[in-house]
Enzyme design. Structure first.
Site: not given
Length: 280
Positions: A22, A46, A132, A134-135, A161
């Site tokens: 973040h 979600q 990010g 990552k998703d 990261v």
């Protein structure tokens, strides 16, 4: 982008329990924007009925310290009642892109994501929004939503990261026991070994790459695979399993979701087979 005297607003939507991933988004936002807004909201829409909404880690005080340290100008922390003052009858749905990967194993998840992000965009009115990779599926879905609905905001995707040992940073990592944390390194290792095998010409097709990913992940006794897939990116369409990856146009993604105990982790690698140039 807006014209005239408007100064750019950068927006970092989060669910809190912030980490260095973040922080990297906030730093990128500060590079590209005059005003940086960060939101902290654990969005109930979600989460599925058997997921960890109530138990999702929260630490508002620490989050605010990180936000101040990384230069956030405004931190928006709405309550559930503020975001959803009455039962919502309107949802934003992106079809097709949400039926693969996490969308297949978490029905309704991305409807919750796109609905809340649309609401936050309307509230904050940012020029740039930072997410990010990552998703990576979320990034693809939100870019399509913004394009399809002519939203006046640019989605900026930022690199994954990782910890020094390769584990992708995630707020859910706190759930892992010491042994689960150790075995979770198999995610990044499987992606690295698959990429190296592609570079060496040891595997050539999507089926062969998937087989290698599964084999490496299953070497960790605690790992339970949700999915290990090779898809086009950002379209997230299945590749012909028998055709060489070098014939795939553009980028592809190797995407993983694996459970260790009760904790579900995701990781991925996006690259261009013809160039074997890793982008994330």
């Amino acid at each position: 982008m807006r014209q005239g005297g408007h100064t750019p607003i950068g927006f970092v939507p989060t669910m809190g329990f912030l980490h260095e991933g973040h922080a990297s988004l906030l730093r990128k936002a500060a590079e590209m924007s005059n005003t940086v807004v960060m939101s902290i909201f654990v969005n109930p829409l979600q989460f599925g009925p058997n997921e960890d909404f109530e138990a999702y880690p929260r630490d508002e005080r620490r989050d605010l310290e990180l936000a101040e340290r990384e230069g956030a100008d405004i931190v928006f922390i709405p309550s559930v009642e503020e975001m959803y003052p009455r039962p919502t009858r309107t949802q934003v749905t992106v079809s097709s892109l949400t039926t693969q990967l996490c969308g297949a194993s978490r029905p309704g998840h991305f409807d919750g994501v796109t609905t809340v992000v649309s609401k936050l965009f309307n509230m904050v009115q940012p020029d740039f929004a930072f997410f990010g990779l990552k998703d990576a599926q979320q990034v693809a879905v939100l870019r399509r939503m913004v394009s399809d609905l002519n939203m006046n905001v640019q989605i900026v995707a930022c690199p994954i990261v990782r910890e020094a040992d390769g584990l992708a940073l995630s707020s859910r990592n706190v759930y892992l026991s010491a042994e689960e944390r150790s075995q979770a390194l198999v995610l990044s290792r499987s992606l690295r070994e698959a990429r190296e095998a592609i570079q060496a010409g040891q595997v050539r097709t999507a089926a062969e790459v998937r087989g290698l990913l599964v084999s490496v992940i299953e070497s960790a006794p605690l790992a339970v695979i949700d999915y290990a897939e090779i898809l086009s990116f950002p379209e997230l369409e299945p590749l012909d399993q028998g055709i060489s990856l070098n014939e795939a146009p553009g980028e592809i993604i190797m995407a993983l979701a694996v459970k260790f105990g009760r904790t579900r982790l995701i990781d991925n690698n996006v690259f261009i087979p013809k160039e074997v140039a890793v982008l994330v």
